[in-house]
Design an enzyme around this catalytic site. Structure first.
Site, PDB file in Angstrom:
ATOM      1  N   GLY A  43       0.796  -1.028  -0.044  1.00  0.00           N
ATOM      2  CA  GLY A  43       0.153  -0.021  -0.057  1.00  0.00           C
ATOM      3  C   GLY A  43       0.773   1.173   0.181  1.00  0.00           C
ATOM      4  N   GLU A  74       4.269 -11.078  -6.220  1.00  0.00           N
ATOM      5  CA  GLU A  74       3.204 -11.166  -7.121  1.00  0.00           C
ATOM      6  C   GLU A  74       3.395 -11.001  -8.592  1.00  0.00           C
ATOM      7  OE1 GLU A  74       3.490  -9.137  -4.673  1.00  0.00           O
ATOM      8  OE2 GLU A  74       2.327  -7.028  -5.276  1.00  0.00           O
ATOM      9  N   SER A 119     -26.490 -10.105 -23.539  1.00  0.00           N
ATOM     10  CA  SER A 119     -26.105  -9.084 -24.048  1.00  0.00           C
ATOM     11  C   SER A 119     -25.268  -9.394 -25.560  1.00  0.00           C
ATOM     12  CB  SER A 119     -25.153  -8.014 -23.335  1.00  0.00           C
ATOM     13  OG  SER A 119     -23.792  -8.555 -23.291  1.00  0.00           O
ATOM     14  N   CYS A 169       5.388  -6.282   1.663  1.00  0.00           N
ATOM     15  CA  CYS A 169       5.614  -4.684   1.442  1.00  0.00           C
ATOM     16  C   CYS A 169       5.009  -4.150   2.817  1.00  0.00           C
ATOM     17  CB  CYS A 169       5.564  -4.152   0.118  1.00  0.00           C
ATOM     18  SG  CYS A 169       6.183  -2.677   0.025  1.00  0.00           S
ATOM     19  N   TYR A 170       4.005  -3.203   2.512  1.00  0.00           N
ATOM     20  CA  TYR A 170       3.384  -2.288   3.432  1.00  0.00           C
ATOM     21  C   TYR A 170       2.949  -3.392   4.468  1.00  0.00           C
ATOM     22  CZ  TYR A 170       0.111   0.639   6.026  1.00  0.00           C
ATOM     23  OH  TYR A 170      -0.575   1.014   7.146  1.00  0.00           O
ATOM     24  N   LYS A 219     -11.878 -11.844 -16.514  1.00  0.00           N
ATOM     25  CA  LYS A 219     -12.307 -12.142 -17.702  1.00  0.00           C
ATOM     26  C   LYS A 219     -11.641 -13.585 -18.664  1.00  0.00           C
ATOM     27  CE  LYS A 219     -14.489  -9.984 -21.085  1.00  0.00           C
ATOM     28  NZ  LYS A 219     -15.819  -9.469 -20.642  1.00  0.00           N
ATOM     29  N   GLY A 226     -22.380 -10.490 -25.392  1.00  0.00           N
ATOM     30  CA  GLY A 226     -20.909 -10.610 -25.014  1.00  0.00           C
ATOM     31  C   GLY A 226     -20.879 -11.995 -24.108  1.00  0.00           C
ATOM     32  N   ASP A 242     -19.708 -12.616 -21.277  1.00  0.00           N
ATOM     33  CA  ASP A 242     -19.979 -12.778 -19.857  1.00  0.00           C
ATOM     34  C   ASP A 242     -21.326 -13.185 -19.685  1.00  0.00           C
ATOM     35  OD1 ASP A 242     -17.418 -11.509 -19.650  1.00  0.00           O
ATOM     36  OD2 ASP A 242     -18.309  -9.680 -18.999  1.00  0.00           O
ATOM     37  N   SER A 243     -22.349 -12.354 -20.110  1.00  0.00           N
ATOM     38  CA  SER A 243     -23.808 -12.792 -20.013  1.00  0.00           C
ATOM     39  C   SER A 243     -24.120 -13.937 -20.878  1.00  0.00           C
ATOM     40  CB  SER A 243     -24.653 -11.340 -20.499  1.00  0.00           C
ATOM     41  OG  SER A 243     -24.450 -11.328 -21.912  1.00  0.00           O
ATOM     42  N   SER A 244     -23.412 -14.298 -21.904  1.00  0.00           N
ATOM     43  CA  SER A 244     -23.538 -15.549 -22.530  1.00  0.00           C
ATOM     44  C   SER A 244     -23.300 -16.812 -21.597  1.00  0.00           C
ATOM     45  CB  SER A 244     -22.915 -15.629 -24.007  1.00  0.00           C
ATOM     46  OG  SER A 244     -23.091 -14.620 -24.591  1.00  0.00           O
ATOM     47  N   HIS A 253       7.975  -7.762  -3.712  1.00  0.00           N
ATOM     48  CA  HIS A 253       6.672  -8.215  -4.643  1.00  0.00           C
ATOM     49  C   HIS A 253       6.614  -9.553  -5.230  1.00  0.00           C
ATOM     50  CE1 HIS A 253       4.497  -4.435  -3.312  1.00  0.00           C
ATOM     51  NE2 HIS A 253       5.780  -4.012  -3.583  1.00  0.00           N
TER      52      HIS A 253
END
Ligand code: XMP
Length: 512
Positions: free
Chosen positions: A56, A172, A224, A83-84, A368, A226, A228-230, A170
């Site tokens: 952070g 990550e 829609s 880190c933080y 995604k 797209g 995601d909704s599909s 870090h």
């Protein structure tokens, strides 16, 4: 969905705190961000297998610096501070953190003093990526140093019980080449995870959970077209079959040919879609509105109005299924701590208070690229998986300023040209999104021999992995030239074409 194994990441506002959760998931353990000030009572309810404290921007000795509940360290649940997170753990447990004499930024060689636990399987040293101005100078009682660098005497530490760990660097980020191994050691050696988070297990759990939640009630899925909704529709259909109805609302802000493509693709899947024409209602509600957040709010509300009308006529439906993803939740609400709201994704924070549906959002925990994997696994057609993401508010957020019929038409036709030219050059599937933007800026041009004062269209093409960050795509000049020529020749009212060269951050992908 509840997962048996879960790592929670306390978000202290690091720009890429969500990257930690992604890495953990890539290691087959479910992980999510939670606010830094989550209480121990809440943690006990979540029952995490391990806790990670993110980095952070603050200094632990600053007034008002974000602090976690001190009892977290007494729960017997393994903790890794990054880190933080390390500095906070050290200072809260009685050590001392000061501003370092020399700020450490970039690559640093980490000398490993203890090859057990976090550094199991490592040699004597490894490369790490540092970004800090503070450092511990005195460790809490019972803590020992397990690795150091030239400038950080305590670059990695652990307590005597080997439950509490901290690293100054870090793990990550990709600049720490063995970072994933360090996280793997934390998950599997320290937290004793089994690694049960796979897409197959997600599908099974989701289907059971949807059946459990919905019972015999009816679900309306807002499609829609797209991915995601599909994917949501196919998953919910697998769970409850014909108790699901899919509706596709044409709000007049769609891409060229979109409505027909979507209905055809779903018919091939054996899932029926009912199209609803709501163009007039949406455009009327958006009339004269310029503020981007207001547009999102209006579109969100109009969608729910269209679904409510549909439910009265063809229902009733008790549930509304939406393809909300994890980044939508993060960016709309700032799920966790000090991170701020970026924009209101219409399907998250744009829902009106009068909505009567219960929400079913089976993808709410996924990124995604994880949805793409899920989509292939459950048989979503390729042409849908490969479509570029498209925001729910559609062209309303690609038309800057008031949404007029003229600007929507320009935006739609110019976007179609951008996509067509990328397809011809085999670049369409290599980029994340490609579209055109139009605002109220106008510029002088000559068409034939005549002076013409027309719109400026901006082409936006970006590369991304998960939409949380994005880079503008280096499209060859010849292709940009073709796009520009075609847009000024074929789209009435356009005189100038520009290319957007802002990455995210500091820009966002969509202009609004
Ligand atoms: P930004 O513009 O925030 O977009 O960088 C990140 C990704 O999210 C999409 N997006 C949306 N999707 N409803 C959606 O369903 C929305 O309101 C919305 N706003 C942005 C955007 O296209 C990009 O892929």
């Amino acid at each position: 969905m509840t997962a048996t194994e879960k790592i929670i990441v306390l978000d202290f506002g690091a720009q890429y705190a969500h990257l930690i959760a992604r890495r953990v998931r890539e290691l087959s353990v479910y992980s999510e961000l939670v606010p830094y000030n989550v209480t121990t009572a809440e943690i006990l309810k979540i029952k995490p297998t391990g806790i990670i404290l993110s980095g952070g921007p603050s200094s632990v000795y600053d007034e008002g610096a974000p602090k976690c509940d001190p009892k977290i360290f007494e729960l017997g649940i393994p903790v890794l501070g990054i880190c933080y997170g390390l500095q906070l753990m050290v200072s809260m447990l009685g050590g001392e953190v000061v501003r370092a004499k020399k700020r450490e930024y970039g690559k640093a060689e980490l000398k490993i003093d203890d090859n057990k636990s976090l550094f199991n399987g490592f040699g004597r040293s490894t490369v790490t990526w540092m970004s800090h101005g503070d450092a511990p100078v005195k460790l809490p009682r019972d803590f020992v140093t397990i690795a150091h660098t030239e400038n950080s005497g305590h670059a990695a530490v652990r307590d005597a019980s080997s439950k509490l760990f901290g690293v100054q660097f870090h793990p990550e980020v990709s600049h720490t080449p063995q970072g994933k191994e360090i996280l793997r050691n934390f998950l599997y050696n320290v937290c004793k995870c089994n690694g049960t988070w796979t897409m197959e297990s997600f599908v099974d759990k989701s289907i059971n959970k949807i059946r459990e939640m919905v019972g015999n009630e009816k679900v309306l899925c807002a499609l829609s077209g797209g991915i995601d909704s599909s994917t949501t529709a196919v998953l919910v259909h697998k769970a409850i079959g014909n108790n699901l109805s899919c509706v596709f609302v044409d709000h007049g802000l769609l891409r060229k040919g979109e409505a027909e493509q979507v209905v055809n693709a779903f018919e091939n899947l054996g899932i029926k879609i009912i199209p609803v024409n709501a163009k007039e209602a949406f455009l009327k509600a958006l009339d004269g509105v310029e503020d981007p957040e207001k547009k999102r709010e209006i579109v969100g509300e109009e969608f729910i109005r269209a679904f409510t009308d549909f439910s009265r006529e063809h229902g009733p439906f008790q549930w509304l299924a939406q393809g909300t993803l994890y980044p939508d939740v993060i960016e709309s609400a700032g799920t966790s701590g000090p991170a701020s709201k970026i924009k209101t994704h219409h399907n998250v924070a744009g829902l009106p208070p009068w909505m009567e549906f219960k929400l079913l959002e089976p993808l709410r925990e996924l990124y995604k690229d994880e949805v793409r994997k899920l989509a292939s696994l459950i048989g979503v057609p390729r042409e849908i998986i490969e479509r570029h993401p498209f925001p729910g508010p559609g062209l309303a957020v690609r038309v800057i300023g008031a949404v007029t019929k003229e600007k929507i038409d320009i935006c739609r036709s110019a976007s179609a040209i951008v996509e067509e030219e990328l397809k011809k050059a085999n670049l369409h599937d290599k980029v994340w999104q490609a579209f055109a933007i139009v605002g109220d800026d106008k510029a002088v041009g000559v068409l034939g021999d005549e002076r013409k004062y027309g719109y400026v269209v901006t082409i936006r093409v970006v590369e991304s992995v998960d939409a949380m960050t994005a880079d503008w795509a280096r499209i060859p000049n010849e292709i940009l030239e073709k796009m520009s020529n075609r847009i000024t020749n074929e789209v009435p009212g356009v005189t100038w074409v520009t290319y957007a060269i802002s990455s995210k951050p500091p820009a966002t992908i969509e202009p609004q």
